[in-house]
Every structure is written in C-alpha cells, then in structure tokens.
Design a protein around this motif. Structure first.
Motif, PDB file in Angstrom:
ATOM      1  N   LEU A  96       0.839  -1.156  -0.057  1.00  0.00           N
ATOM      2  CA  LEU A  96      -0.115  -0.005   0.074  1.00  0.00           C
ATOM      3  C   LEU A  96       0.854   1.319  -0.130  1.00  0.00           C
ATOM      4  O   LEU A  96       0.505   2.381  -0.522  1.00  0.00           O
ATOM      5  N   TYR A  97       1.910   1.435   0.677  1.00  0.00           N
ATOM      6  CA  TYR A  97       3.002   2.531   0.538  1.00  0.00           C
ATOM      7  C   TYR A  97       3.470   2.592  -0.605  1.00  0.00           C
ATOM      8  O   TYR A  97       3.421   3.674  -1.156  1.00  0.00           O
ATOM      9  N   SER A  98       3.858   1.494  -1.434  1.00  0.00           N
ATOM     10  CA  SER A  98       4.356   1.756  -2.775  1.00  0.00           C
ATOM     11  C   SER A  98       3.298   2.136  -3.776  1.00  0.00           C
ATOM     12  O   SER A  98       3.570   2.994  -4.655  1.00  0.00           O
ATOM     13  N   LEU A  99       2.045   1.731  -3.556  1.00  0.00           N
ATOM     14  CA  LEU A  99       0.876   1.954  -4.271  1.00  0.00           C
ATOM     15  C   LEU A  99       0.632   3.651  -4.156  1.00  0.00           C
ATOM     16  O   LEU A  99       0.424   4.202  -5.180  1.00  0.00           O
ATOM     17  N   ALA A 100       0.942   4.172  -3.022  1.00  0.00           N
ATOM     18  CA  ALA A 100       0.555   5.554  -2.725  1.00  0.00           C
ATOM     19  C   ALA A 100       1.611   6.120  -3.154  1.00  0.00           C
ATOM     20  O   ALA A 100       1.079   7.402  -3.923  1.00  0.00           O
ATOM     21  N   LEU A 101       2.867   5.853  -3.115  1.00  0.00           N
ATOM     22  CA  LEU A 101       3.700   6.701  -3.646  1.00  0.00           C
ATOM     23  C   LEU A 101       3.778   6.891  -5.235  1.00  0.00           C
ATOM     24  O   LEU A 101       4.178   7.760  -5.921  1.00  0.00           O
ATOM     25  N   ALA A 102       3.523   5.757  -5.826  1.00  0.00           N
ATOM     26  CA  ALA A 102       3.217   5.826  -7.404  1.00  0.00           C
ATOM     27  C   ALA A 102       2.002   6.616  -7.656  1.00  0.00           C
ATOM     28  O   ALA A 102       2.110   7.121  -8.884  1.00  0.00           O
ATOM     29  N   ASN A 103       1.264   6.836  -6.827  1.00  0.00           N
ATOM     30  CA  ASN A 103      -0.276   7.784  -7.220  1.00  0.00           C
ATOM     31  C   ASN A 103      -0.117   9.127  -6.728  1.00  0.00           C
ATOM     32  O   ASN A 103      -1.082   9.812  -6.475  1.00  0.00           O
ATOM     33  N   GLY A 104       1.069   9.434  -6.055  1.00  0.00           N
ATOM     34  CA  GLY A 104       1.278  10.793  -5.564  1.00  0.00           C
ATOM     35  C   GLY A 104       0.406  10.983  -4.075  1.00  0.00           C
ATOM     36  O   GLY A 104       0.342  12.046  -3.905  1.00  0.00           O
ATOM     37  N   GLN A 105       0.063   9.757  -3.510  1.00  0.00           N
ATOM     38  CA  GLN A 105      -0.701   9.888  -2.103  1.00  0.00           C
ATOM     39  C   GLN A 105       0.388   9.851  -0.904  1.00  0.00           C
ATOM     40  O   GLN A 105       1.479   9.449  -1.160  1.00  0.00           O
ATOM     41  N   THR A 106      -0.030   9.850   0.228  1.00  0.00           N
ATOM     42  CA  THR A 106       0.615   9.698   1.478  1.00  0.00           C
ATOM     43  C   THR A 106       1.205   8.282   1.430  1.00  0.00           C
ATOM     44  O   THR A 106       0.447   7.335   1.242  1.00  0.00           O
ATOM     45  N   SER A 107       2.608   8.231   1.723  1.00  0.00           N
ATOM     46  CA  SER A 107       3.005   6.710   1.522  1.00  0.00           C
ATOM     47  C   SER A 107       3.976   6.327   2.794  1.00  0.00           C
ATOM     48  O   SER A 107       4.930   5.502   2.499  1.00  0.00           O
ATOM     49  N   THR A 108       3.713   7.213   3.840  1.00  0.00           N
ATOM     50  CA  THR A 108       4.463   6.869   5.036  1.00  0.00           C
ATOM     51  C   THR A 108       3.441   6.574   6.210  1.00  0.00           C
ATOM     52  O   THR A 108       2.359   7.199   6.412  1.00  0.00           O
ATOM     53  N   PRO A 109       3.733   6.134   7.216  1.00  0.00           N
ATOM     54  CA  PRO A 109       2.855   5.912   8.323  1.00  0.00           C
ATOM     55  C   PRO A 109       2.463   7.084   9.198  1.00  0.00           C
ATOM     56  O   PRO A 109       3.459   7.990   9.188  1.00  0.00           O
ATOM     57  N   ASP A 110       1.412   7.143   9.609  1.00  0.00           N
ATOM     58  CA  ASP A 110       0.993   8.193  10.665  1.00  0.00           C
ATOM     59  C   ASP A 110       1.847   7.973  11.899  1.00  0.00           C
ATOM     60  O   ASP A 110       1.649   7.006  12.542  1.00  0.00           O
ATOM     61  N   PRO A 111       2.579   8.998  12.424  1.00  0.00           N
ATOM     62  CA  PRO A 111       3.417   8.639  13.669  1.00  0.00           C
ATOM     63  C   PRO A 111       2.453   8.247  14.801  1.00  0.00           C
ATOM     64  O   PRO A 111       2.816   7.478  15.713  1.00  0.00           O
ATOM     65  N   THR A 112       1.205   8.955  14.838  1.00  0.00           N
ATOM     66  CA  THR A 112       0.826   8.585  16.007  1.00  0.00           C
ATOM     67  C   THR A 112      -0.148   7.295  16.146  1.00  0.00           C
ATOM     68  O   THR A 112      -0.087   6.465  16.876  1.00  0.00           O
ATOM     69  N   VAL A 113      -0.689   7.100  14.861  1.00  0.00           N
ATOM     70  CA  VAL A 113      -1.029   5.631  14.666  1.00  0.00           C
ATOM     71  C   VAL A 113       0.055   4.490  14.615  1.00  0.00           C
ATOM     72  O   VAL A 113      -0.403   3.401  15.163  1.00  0.00           O
ATOM     73  N   ALA A 114       1.257   4.836  14.113  1.00  0.00           N
ATOM     74  CA  ALA A 114       2.291   3.938  14.151  1.00  0.00           C
ATOM     75  C   ALA A 114       2.617   3.462  15.687  1.00  0.00           C
ATOM     76  O   ALA A 114       2.974   2.381  15.941  1.00  0.00           O
ATOM     77  N   SER A 115       2.692   4.541  16.653  1.00  0.00           N
ATOM     78  CA  SER A 115       3.076   4.363  17.802  1.00  0.00           C
ATOM     79  C   SER A 115       1.969   3.398  18.516  1.00  0.00           C
ATOM     80  O   SER A 115       2.252   2.480  19.328  1.00  0.00           O
ATOM     81  N   LEU A 116       0.792   3.767  18.284  1.00  0.00           N
ATOM     82  CA  LEU A 116      -0.308   3.026  18.855  1.00  0.00           C
ATOM     83  C   LEU A 116      -0.220   1.503  18.406  1.00  0.00           C
ATOM     84  O   LEU A 116      -0.172   0.692  19.337  1.00  0.00           O
ATOM     85  N   LEU A 117       0.060   1.370  17.276  1.00  0.00           N
ATOM     86  CA  LEU A 117       0.080  -0.041  16.838  1.00  0.00           C
ATOM     87  C   LEU A 117       1.196  -0.973  17.337  1.00  0.00           C
ATOM     88  O   LEU A 117       1.138  -2.079  17.565  1.00  0.00           O
ATOM     89  N   ASN A 118       2.371   0.080  17.370  1.00  0.00           N
ATOM     90  CA  ASN A 118       3.455  -0.771  17.970  1.00  0.00           C
ATOM     91  C   ASN A 118       3.335  -0.856  19.615  1.00  0.00           C
ATOM     92  O   ASN A 118       3.714  -1.995  20.121  1.00  0.00           O
ATOM     93  N   GLY A 323     -15.059  11.171  -3.460  1.00  0.00           N
ATOM     94  CA  GLY A 323     -14.047  12.463  -3.650  1.00  0.00           C
ATOM     95  C   GLY A 323     -12.807  12.431  -3.655  1.00  0.00           C
ATOM     96  O   GLY A 323     -12.088  13.284  -4.129  1.00  0.00           O
ATOM     97  N   ASP A 324     -12.232  11.697  -2.652  1.00  0.00           N
ATOM     98  CA  ASP A 324     -10.852  11.430  -2.314  1.00  0.00           C
ATOM     99  C   ASP A 324     -10.123  10.777  -3.445  1.00  0.00           C
ATOM    100  O   ASP A 324     -10.314   9.887  -3.979  1.00  0.00           O
ATOM    101  N   PRO A 325      -9.007  11.658  -3.788  1.00  0.00           N
ATOM    102  CA  PRO A 325      -8.130  11.334  -4.974  1.00  0.00           C
ATOM    103  C   PRO A 325      -7.463   9.786  -4.648  1.00  0.00           C
ATOM    104  O   PRO A 325      -7.129   9.327  -5.682  1.00  0.00           O
ATOM    105  N   ALA A 326      -7.429   9.655  -3.621  1.00  0.00           N
ATOM    106  CA  ALA A 326      -6.731   8.020  -3.207  1.00  0.00           C
ATOM    107  C   ALA A 326      -7.637   6.818  -3.607  1.00  0.00           C
ATOM    108  O   ALA A 326      -7.231   5.699  -3.660  1.00  0.00           O
TER     109      ALA A 326
END
Length: 423
Positions: A96-118, A323-326
């Motif tokens: 999903l990160y590579s897919l987003a990068l190829a489409n000009g969308q956010t391609s990195t984890p959200d820091p708050t969500v990532a901290s919670l998941l960790n 309507g979200d471009p993603a």
C-alpha cells in the motif's frame, strides 16, 4: 455467617484449552452478620417490650479473571502489505505504501497511529496469538485480566411502641456496588496494560417508615412514608489523560483503528450516569362496622429522574471518503482479481496506517449555569412525574357465603415536566 464458592472443582473451558490459556479464576466470598432484639443500654435505657432493632450486614466479594479476545494486525498488514485471496489457492498482495507513492498520495505511516500499533504489538507476549481463518489482515490475541467485584448490603430496622395504641416502625436498606473494570457494565482493557479502563459504581437505597395507630376497637389508621433511589455511574473514573499517557498515547483522541478490522485501543470515551428515585406518602384508614370493612385513604407519589452523559475526548474516524483522490488507487488494475469488498478492506487499512481522517466527532452542549456551549461538556436531563390518589372501598359480608367488594378511586396524574419547566 460466611458463604464461599471456589473454582477448585471447575474444569477449564474448551476455548481456553485450545488457546493454551489457564483456567479462569472464580471465587466468591460472602461474609455477613445479623443481630436483633430489644434496645437495651445497661444503666441508661431498657427498651424491653417497647423498642426493638434488627441489623443485617453482608458483603459479596468476587475476585476472578476473565478471558479477553482482541484482534490486531498481522506482520504483513502492519508493514503495509495487503494480502487477498483470488481463489484457487492463489494469494496476492499489494504494498500500500508503494501504491500510494506511485499515485502521489501519502506513502508513510502516520506517527501517532504507528506508535499506537507498536504499543499493541508490544502486548502480544502477554497472551496467546492465534490466526483468524481466512483473514489476512488481523490475528487474535487472547489474554486474561483480573476482575474484582464488591457489593455491600447493610440493612437496619427499628420498631418503637409509642404507647399501647401507637407503633412506629422504620427500615433502611442500602446496596453499594463497586464493579471493577473487568466485570459487567464496565470498560475492560482491550489489550494488556492499556489505560482505557473504568468501573461501574452503584449506590441504591430504600427507606420506609410506618405509624400504625389503633384509634378504637374497630378503627385502625396507618401512615407510611417511603423512598427509593440511588445513582448508577458508568465509567466515572474515565479521564482525558488516559489518551495522553505513556502507553497508547493518541494525543487526546479516540482513534478508530477498528476500520482496519482490528480492535480499538479502548471501548470509547463516553461516560454516563443515571438515577430514578421515588418518594411516596400514603394514609389508610380501616373501619370495621358490622358486616362492613371500609378502607379509605390517599397516596401521593413523586418520581424523579436525571440522566448525565459526557464525552471525555473527541473521536477520529479513518477512511477514504467519496471524492478523495486516493480512491482511484484501488482498482482491478492495481489489485487484479480482487473483489469490491477486498478493495474496500485495502482502502480502510491504508486509511488507518496513514492516518487518513474521514471525520472527527465530538459534542458541544449548553451549560445550564452560563447558557454557553461547552466543547465535550456534560448533558444533564431532569424530570418529574407526580400522582395523587384518593380511594374508598367497602368489603361487605352480605351473607356467610357471599361477599361484595365495592370501591372507587380518583387519581390525578400531573404532567411530566423537565427541570426547566415550572413546578
């Protein structure tokens, strides 16, 4: 007296066995004492034949454990890899990160969500992890957590002979319930050691007093007053700081990570309380006259209710809205052989991982004192219902084998009104 229940002879449950969990603990201890008799204070007062008392006190203590099942991301989903089954035993995946990068969308984890998941991932060693059949996004964590319940039951009764014709009696009962965060109607920890837990507290009471008077050889009057009530509080100890602590810190927001098919870090930020109380006064006069037993009197009842609700912190919901471009990233071209449901699941996982907000919900309530809106303030509703009854009834013994009961009652029920209405 003392009652005791133990889990010593209980067998483990089937699901605990297959998950490798020990038997849930269950103990119940119920100590109590009761005493009654005439009120006698040596050298001060002798109430034999005049004043009497009865006291009963008991507790119900229930230390135990319960098994909690929560879902969290698989290692692949945690890394942004969405896997799906296209049939025939073929499993495909998309980064999903590579897919987003190829489409000009956010391609990195959200820091708050990532901290919670960790933080969630760090709790999995405290339980048993099992796969979910056919689920490539989530797996299950089963763990045990302590439970503790304590209920107190004091009861008091007193009787006093004012004279040979008049007797005054009264009784009071109290029910004090403290349910810890792992019992019914409480908030349990969804993951071991997570702070979003709270208790239920209930304080319920009943009281009544009676004056019974023998007015003559054929006439008895009885006046009663009584009341009942007691507030029940759900999660009163829930605080906004639980969303800003060292563990599961979400910067003061309830994060809806359940959009990805996993369990939220807590059950929710809402608290509530309620109470319905009743007061009544009644008078009954009984008159025996020949073959007639005539009873007359009145009754007044007032029922009051209040409800309190509050949201401690706002909630953040994740998703990709219309309507979200993603949205265009998720198609049969980028996910060949996928179904619409699988593409929606991939969207939701991507939205959670990257913190893509679909909505933020909170409340704004009018403050009764200031008339101003308060963000995440409390809401209190109050109301009252009153009723007044008058009645007379005759139980007439017409013949030894025939009785006739005749009576009439007139009831006035006043309109239900809230606190802002005039009395």
């Amino acid at each position: 007296y003392y009652f005791y229940q133990s889990d010593a002879l209980n067998t483990n449950t089937y699901f605990n066995k297959v998950r490798g969990l020990p038997k849930d603990e269950f103990l119940q201890r119920q100590p109590g004492v009761r005493v009654g008799g005439p009120v006698v204070l040596p050298g001060i007062y002798d109430g034999r034949g005049k004043a009497f008392f009865f006291v009963n006190y008991e507790e119900n203590r229930t230390p135990r454990t319960i098994t909690t099942n929560s879902n969290f991301l698989t290692p692949q989903a945690h890394a942004g890899i969405f896997r799906y089954d296209v049939g025939g035993g073929v499993i495909r995946e998309v980064n999903l990160y590579s897919l987003a990068l190829a489409n000009g969308q956010t391609s990195t984890p959200d820091p708050t969500v990532a901290s919670l998941l960790n933080d969630i991932l760090g709790t999995t060693s405290q339980g048993v992890v099992t796969p979910l059949a056919g689920n490539f996004t989530a797996q299950r964590l089963s763990f045990q957590q302590k439970a503790a319940g304590l209920t107190r039951y004091p009861t008091i009764r007193g009787d006093y002979n004012l004279s040979t014709r008049h007797r005054l009696s009264g009784s009071w009962n109290y029910n004090d319930v403290v349910a810890r965060p792992d019992t019914t109607n409480t908030r349990q920890a969804t993951f071991p050691g997570f702070p979003n837990t709270s208790a239920q507290i209930s304080d319920r009471y009943t009281f009544q007093t009676t004056l019974r008077s023998t007015l003559s050889s054929n006439m008895v009057n009885e006046v009663r007053y009584g009341m009942s009530g007691g507030a029940t509080q759900f999660s009163p100890d829930l605080s906004a700081e639980m969303w800003r602590g060292a563990v599961a810190n979400t910067n003061g927001y309830q994060l809806g990570i359940s959009a990805a098919g996993i369990t939220n870090a807590g059950s929710g930020p809402g608290v509530s309380a309620r109470e319905a109380s009743t007061k009544f006064v009644e008078d009954n006069l009984t008159w025996l006259k020949g073959a007639h037993s005539i009873t007359s009197g009145f009754n007044y009842t007032a029922v009051d209710v209040w409800l309190l609700t509050q949201t401690r912190v706002p909630s953040v919901n994740f998703g990709i809205v219309t309507g979200d471009p993603a949205l265009s990233m998720f198609s049969t071209t980028t996910m060949p052989g996928s179904s619409a449901a699988q593409r929606t699941a991939a969207q939701n996982l991507y939205a959670v991982l990257t913190g893509r907000v679909s909505s933020i919900s909170g409340t704004a309530r009018l403050d009764a004192a200031t008339g101003q809106y308060v963000y995440n303030g409390d809401s209190r509703q109050e109301g009252r219902l009153q009723q007044l009854d008058f009645f007379v009834q005759d139980q007439w013994k017409v013949r030894p084998n025939l009785s006739v009961n005749v009576g009439v009652r007139y009831a006035i029920q006043l309109p239900f009104f809230s606190k802002n209405d005039s009395y």
